[in-house]
Every structure is written in C-alpha cells, then in structure tokens.
Design a protein around this motif. Sequence first.
Motif, PDB file in Angstrom:
ATOM      1  N   ARG A 113       3.602  12.872  -6.702  1.00 53.13           N
ATOM      2  CA  ARG A 113       4.650  12.706  -5.689  1.00 53.13           C
ATOM      3  C   ARG A 113       6.047  12.932  -6.246  1.00 53.13           C
ATOM      4  O   ARG A 113       7.004  12.968  -5.466  1.00 53.13           O
ATOM      5  CB  ARG A 113       4.521  11.315  -5.061  1.00 53.13           C
ATOM      6  CG  ARG A 113       3.217  11.162  -4.283  1.00 53.13           C
ATOM      7  CD  ARG A 113       2.740   9.735  -4.203  1.00 53.13           C
ATOM      8  NE  ARG A 113       1.411   9.663  -3.599  1.00 53.13           N
ATOM      9  CZ  ARG A 113       0.276   9.785  -4.274  1.00 53.13           C
ATOM     10  NH1 ARG A 113       0.309   9.969  -5.581  1.00 53.13           N
ATOM     11  NH2 ARG A 113      -0.873   9.709  -3.650  1.00 53.13           N
TER      12      ARG A 113
ATOM     13  N   SER B   4      -5.548   8.999  -7.264  1.00 45.82           N
ATOM     14  CA  SER B   4      -4.888  10.129  -6.613  1.00 45.82           C
ATOM     15  C   SER B   4      -4.019  10.864  -7.619  1.00 45.82           C
ATOM     16  O   SER B   4      -2.916  10.422  -7.931  1.00 45.82           O
ATOM     17  CB  SER B   4      -4.025   9.646  -5.435  1.00 45.82           C
ATOM     18  OG  SER B   4      -3.261  10.710  -4.902  1.00 45.82           O
TER      19      SER B   4
ATOM     20  N   LYS C 132       0.816  -1.217   0.000  1.00 48.47           N
ATOM     21  CA  LYS C 132       0.000   0.000   0.000  1.00 48.47           C
ATOM     22  C   LYS C 132       0.846   1.262   0.000  1.00 48.47           C
ATOM     23  O   LYS C 132       0.313   2.360   0.136  1.00 48.47           O
ATOM     24  CB  LYS C 132      -0.943  -0.013   1.201  1.00 48.47           C
ATOM     25  CG  LYS C 132      -1.984  -1.130   1.118  1.00 48.47           C
ATOM     26  CD  LYS C 132      -2.956  -1.069   2.272  1.00 48.47           C
ATOM     27  CE  LYS C 132      -4.004  -2.187   2.171  1.00 48.47           C
ATOM     28  NZ  LYS C 132      -4.970  -2.170   3.284  1.00 48.47           N
TER      29      LYS C 132
ATOM     30  N   GLN D 180       3.308   4.182  -1.708  1.00 46.18           N
ATOM     31  CA  GLN D 180       3.285   4.923  -2.970  1.00 46.18           C
ATOM     32  C   GLN D 180       4.681   4.939  -3.591  1.00 46.18           C
ATOM     33  O   GLN D 180       5.683   4.708  -2.912  1.00 46.18           O
ATOM     34  CB  GLN D 180       2.801   6.355  -2.749  1.00 46.18           C
ATOM     35  CG  GLN D 180       1.301   6.469  -2.546  1.00 46.18           C
ATOM     36  CD  GLN D 180       0.516   6.200  -3.817  1.00 46.18           C
ATOM     37  OE1 GLN D 180       1.072   6.083  -4.905  1.00 46.18           O
ATOM     38  NE2 GLN D 180      -0.802   6.099  -3.677  1.00 46.18           N
TER      39      GLN D 180
ATOM     40  N   GLY E 172       2.702   8.367  -8.816  1.00 43.23           N
ATOM     41  CA  GLY E 172       1.954   7.559  -7.854  1.00 43.23           C
ATOM     42  C   GLY E 172       1.518   6.274  -8.524  1.00 43.23           C
ATOM     43  O   GLY E 172       1.685   6.081  -9.732  1.00 43.23           O
ATOM     44  N   LYS E 173       0.928   5.381  -7.740  1.00 44.92           N
ATOM     45  CA  LYS E 173       0.522   4.085  -8.287  1.00 44.92           C
ATOM     46  C   LYS E 173      -0.669   4.202  -9.224  1.00 44.92           C
ATOM     47  O   LYS E 173      -0.793   3.434 -10.175  1.00 44.92           O
ATOM     48  CB  LYS E 173       0.200   3.121  -7.136  1.00 44.92           C
ATOM     49  CG  LYS E 173       1.403   2.702  -6.327  1.00 44.92           C
ATOM     50  CD  LYS E 173       1.086   1.525  -5.419  1.00 44.92           C
ATOM     51  CE  LYS E 173      -0.016   1.839  -4.431  1.00 44.92           C
ATOM     52  NZ  LYS E 173      -0.241   0.722  -3.496  1.00 44.92           N
ATOM     53  N   ASP E 174      -1.571   5.158  -8.964  1.00 37.38           N
ATOM     54  CA  ASP E 174      -2.816   5.227  -9.733  1.00 37.38           C
ATOM     55  C   ASP E 174      -3.265   6.676  -9.829  1.00 37.38           C
ATOM     56  O   ASP E 174      -3.699   7.266  -8.837  1.00 37.38           O
ATOM     57  CB  ASP E 174      -3.887   4.369  -9.055  1.00 37.38           C
ATOM     58  CG  ASP E 174      -5.168   4.265  -9.868  1.00 37.38           C
ATOM     59  OD1 ASP E 174      -5.273   4.950 -10.904  1.00 37.38           O
ATOM     60  OD2 ASP E 174      -6.057   3.492  -9.473  1.00 37.38           O
TER      61      ASP E 174
ATOM     62  N   ASN F 135       5.036   6.364   2.226  1.00 37.31           N
ATOM     63  CA  ASN F 135       3.609   6.452   2.516  1.00 37.31           C
ATOM     64  C   ASN F 135       3.184   7.915   2.539  1.00 37.31           C
ATOM     65  O   ASN F 135       3.929   8.790   3.019  1.00 37.31           O
ATOM     66  CB  ASN F 135       3.300   5.803   3.865  1.00 37.31           C
ATOM     67  CG  ASN F 135       3.462   4.293   3.823  1.00 37.31           C
ATOM     68  OD1 ASN F 135       3.065   3.642   2.865  1.00 37.31           O
ATOM     69  ND2 ASN F 135       4.064   3.721   4.863  1.00 37.31           N
ATOM     70  N   ASP F 136       2.000   8.191   2.034  1.00 37.27           N
ATOM     71  CA  ASP F 136       1.524   9.569   1.982  1.00 37.27           C
ATOM     72  C   ASP F 136       1.388  10.186   3.364  1.00 37.27           C
ATOM     73  O   ASP F 136       1.512  11.403   3.518  1.00 37.27           O
ATOM     74  CB  ASP F 136       0.178   9.630   1.258  1.00 37.27           C
ATOM     75  CG  ASP F 136       0.327   9.496  -0.251  1.00 37.27           C
ATOM     76  OD1 ASP F 136       1.427   9.779  -0.757  1.00 37.27           O
ATOM     77  OD2 ASP F 136      -0.647   9.092  -0.916  1.00 37.27           O
TER      78      ASP F 136
END
Length: 683
Positions: free
Chosen positions: A368, A364, A338, A340, A358-360, A577-578
């Motif tokens: 980053r 989002s 989970k 990023q 980011g992943k998606d 992590n965000d």
Amino acid sequence: MKWFRKPAGPDPALVATPGGPFADMAAPPPPIVPETRGRKWLRRISRGFAIFCVIFILLVGWLALTAPLSKSLEPIAPPQITLLASDGTPIARTGAIVDTPVKAKDLPRHVTGAFLAIEDRRFYTHWGVDPRSIARAVWSNVTGGRTQGGSTITQQLAKFTFLTPKRTLGRKAREALIAFWLEAWLTKDEILERYLSNAYFGDNTYGLRAASLHYFYRHPEKLTPAQAAMLAGLVQAPSRLAPTKNPDLAEKRMKLVLNAMVATGYLTEQERAAIRTPRIDVRSRNTLPTGTYFADWALPEARKLSDVGYSRQTIATTLDARLQGIARRVTGRAGLGKAQVALVAMRPNGEVVAMIGGKDYAASPFNRATQARRQPGSTFKLFVYLAALRDGWDPDDVIDNSAIETGSYRPKNSGGAYSKSITLEDAFAASSNVAAVRLLRQVGDDKVIDMARDLGVTAPMAKGDPSLALGTSSMTLLELTAAYAAVAANSYPVEPHAFETEEKGWFENLISGPQSFGSEEHEEIERMLRAAVNRGTGRAARLPQANFGKTGTTQDNRDALFVGYANGLVVGVWIGNDDNSPLQGISGGGLPARIWRDFMTEASGKKAAPQPKKVVDPTGPVEPLDIPDIGDIPIGDRTRVGIEGGDAVITTEINGSRIDLRLPIQDRAPEPAVPEPQPPPGN
C-alpha cells in the motif's frame, strides 16, 4: 505463259550458298523433341530443393533472432539474491538456488549415465529427435499404457531454455526445430552440460551442482551411484518427487533409475544389489523471509544491478534495520482495528530507510506504500501553496475564507469554520478547503500541476477541476513522500531508491541536475509547514525540535494521512481500508499524526513534546484540549475549551472572527472498529 508457273523445286535464286546472303537459312529448324517424364521430375526436385534452401535460411535467421544460442548458457531462473540492510544485516533472500555449471568430462560415468539411462538412452546416436522414442510414446499413449513423453535431452534443453511449458502442436514443432539447430551447433557433451546445469530439481533448486549441494552437501563430481540415481529421478516431477517432501516416492523413483542403469550397462546386477538409499543431508535452511514489502519493491532494481550468471549475490540496500524495527512497532501498536496502514521513511536525498506496506505481509503482500493509488487529501495543498509562493504570493497575504455558495462545486471547511478573510499561513495551518480552492483559481491549476510535476509527481492530474486543490488526484504514498523530501532537501525532484546511487559529475548536473527553490520561497513554505504542526491540524505530531508537516483527510474519511520531516528523515503515514470504505473516527490530524510522532521520537531517541492535558478549567484560558481524530479543525490565536454535557466546546478567533465548535470527547483507547477490508484493488 509457262514462266508464271511455280517451279517444282526450290528457287535457285534463294538457295543458300556458303558465305552468301542467306547463309543463316542454310538448315531447317531442329525438330521439337517431347520432354521426358524423368526430366520433368528432375526440374521439380531442383525447384523444391531451392525453395527448401530459402526456407531453411529464413528459419536459421529466425532462430538466431528469437532463440539465441547464448541463452542456453544462462540460468533459466533468476539466481538467488540476498538483500542486506545498510549495516549488513540480511533482511530478505529471494530467487532460485543455482550454482556454477558442470563439465561432462569431470563427472563420473555413473552420474551422466543415470540421466541418460532414464531420460535419453540413444542420446549419443540421434540428431536431436529420436523417432523410436516418439513412436514408442505414441503407441503407449494410444494403447492405454503408461504415459510417456518421448522428448530427448536436446528437446528438453530447447523447451526449458527457449520455449514456454504450454503444450501445443506448434510448440512441439518449434521444439524439434530448435533441437536440430542445437545439435548442429553444439557437441553432444555441450548439450548434456547445459541440460544438467539448468534442469529443475525441486526445492527451488536449478542445476545439478546446486541440487547436489542442496540434497547431499557434496559436489556432483563426488556423487555416489545411489545419489546420482535419486537426482536423475527427480527431473520427471521435481516438486512431487523431492526427497525433502516425499522421501518414499523419491526412493521408488531412484530404484527405477537404477534398473535402467543396469539395462543400459552403466551398472552391473551386483553393483545394483549393493546400493542402499542415500541419506539426505540438507544443511542450509533459509531462515530469512523470501519477501517483504521493501524487498518486493527493491528486487526489480536489484536484478538490474546483479550480473547475469549462476552466482548467488548479496546486495546492500538503503534500508535501516533499526528504523524498520521502529516502523513495525509503532504501526503494530497503533490500534488500527481492521484498517490498513502504510509508512514510508526516507532521507531527504531519496534513500528509503523504512517501509511498511500493510499490517501483515503474510496475509497480504499488496504494498500500500508503492502500489495503492489513493487520494492524498489536504497533503496535496503543499503544491497549491508552493505554486502561489512561486507566483509572488506571501504567507501574510490574505484570501477569502467565507463559505462558497455559488457554482457547481461548493467545498466545505471541516467543522463549518469560516471567516471573512485569512492569511495564507493560517489557511495552510488550519487546512481551509475554501481558501485552497480560491487560491488554486487565482494561481491557475496549470501552475499547480507544473509544481507537482517538478517535485516528481507522475500521477494524472485533471485541469479545470477545482477539487484538485483538495487532493482528489490519486497517487502512491511513496510518490507523495518523495515530494515532501524535495522540500526538506530544497532540491527537486527527489527519486526514491533502495540502493546507493552514484553522484553525477559537474557536467551532468549542469545539463540535467536538480533544481532548488529560492531561499525566500523555501523559508516561507517551511514556515507554513511548521505552523501546520505547531498550531494547526497537525498538533498531535509535535516534537521538541523543529518539525514540518501536513495532515490530509479525504472525503468521508476514506483516507487519513500525515506527511512531514524532522531530524533528517521524511516520513509519510497513510491509514485506510482496502475497499475504500470510510474510516470511523480517524483523520489525518489524529492517528496518522501520532504514528508519525512516535516514529520520529523513537528514531531520534528524544521524548515527544508534552501534549495538552484533558483536565481543563472551563472558566478561563487553557491550552487546547487534545481530542483525537477530530479532523482538520482551524485553531486561532485565542482559544477557550470547556466541557458541557460530555462534549468539548471550543471557542477560537481567526482574524477577528469568532468560531464555536461542539465535539464529543473521544477516548484514545480502544480505537473504534472499522469495516472488514476487501481484497486490494488490482492496480
């Protein structure tokens, strides 16, 4: 004594004679006549008119500055821009659908009549504001009838061209004032043309021509009465009435417009009865994404490059579609849990060729790579060692590598690995924290900050803080990667860019051209960067060809980074992590280094360097054990690896000092789960 008596009449000596000395006293002063009431009012009116003229002149000047007339000739929404990859492949399309303005004289009577009938029946007779429409709207609203606006077409043009949609009394007053101003300077047809060319028609479409082509695939000069009536009906509530979304509501509104056209004489009853609902013919569907991480970053600059007008544009970027696909694949299969991820790939000259924020993106769009400011960790040590080389240090010079046990700030080396002394090259390769802090103190933090500034870092950096050496000043991954690109190019600063830039002339370069490191200085920093990959903390990133890089892991493993270059590409990778919570088992020398290696391998089409095997002989010298995500562990010249009770026992020597480490063996797959990230910070 009679001669003392005052004469009964005027003194003969004082009587004025023509031409005499008292000629100016020949007549008594005129009598004071009381001012009449009419004259008072005349004077007040004159003063009032003078004040009105002054105020009017001031208002005209104010409008000329705050609401230039030329603005009504510009599109009210940025026109559509299609961004292309460097090979011409479309990658994103963003902005409003607009097209060339219309001319009132070229439009059929039933087209202009449809808008006039439903929006402003007395358009050609009022002066910008219609008192009858306002009175009717006020009466309807007060008596509870159907809500009406009362704004004329001129007022609507003033509103969406010059003003905000905020409903306030002050805005309505300014709207009326601008409407009078527009009526004074433009003809009625010019006002109508500008209104029709800027009105919103739903589906991200602005202007009558763009709407005609979008909904019916024909130019407005060839619209039928039914099509014109449907388009005129959309203006009241474009998003709700768009026929592509609510065809029944659009048809109902169209019939209302047709009835208004009959009432105003633009159609006869017979013509109205023969009209049928038109067929929607939307032929262009946008299959491109309206936004990506790269597109969002590039778009502001694209707007500067585009011409101000109604035309749609296509602009080529520096993005490499093949490399972007590789970046998406290697980050997608990395097993992030989970957490990023962000990746930036650029040429040494700053051309950004791939970007993952980011992943998606759909989940989002927070980027980053360009928006998140995170600590760079040990990747910041590049600036510390560069400042030392500039100050006269040599990679073979030694520095104290023992534990810091005095003072308020006592950083630790990863794994508790210390020695009496260590060379700068080995300290950089092993990512020794205590050596970096001591080097910062000896070189001076002002010189380290100056070096970072020279390489293009704009992030705040605190003086007098020894933790600066370990990368505690937050910056973006894009900014950090550009600094490494400056080393790769031996030219600084490097400015990341999404579009090709014109090369400066010799005079511009002479005045403000790029600078470069000395040949010896550049060779020495590359020697250190290569050592960090080949025998230091970045061994997981090794390639079969020359590669340079540095790992970074922040306190409590909140950020894990690897930044380096090879094969003409400079790539930075970040994982975190965000919510800035610690990662579980991920450090810069682990997963980020492997993502970097996989990207570089696919980008070059060459196989990665063979990685050490896990099967070892505990009784003799072997290659180092590949234990993923163990962090910044110094590896010396003589290394033995063994297995005891499920743990890996590593024995190494650095400058004659023996270091023993015991670490649990971790399986590479699956990756450990990490906490659920919170929404990204508002930076």
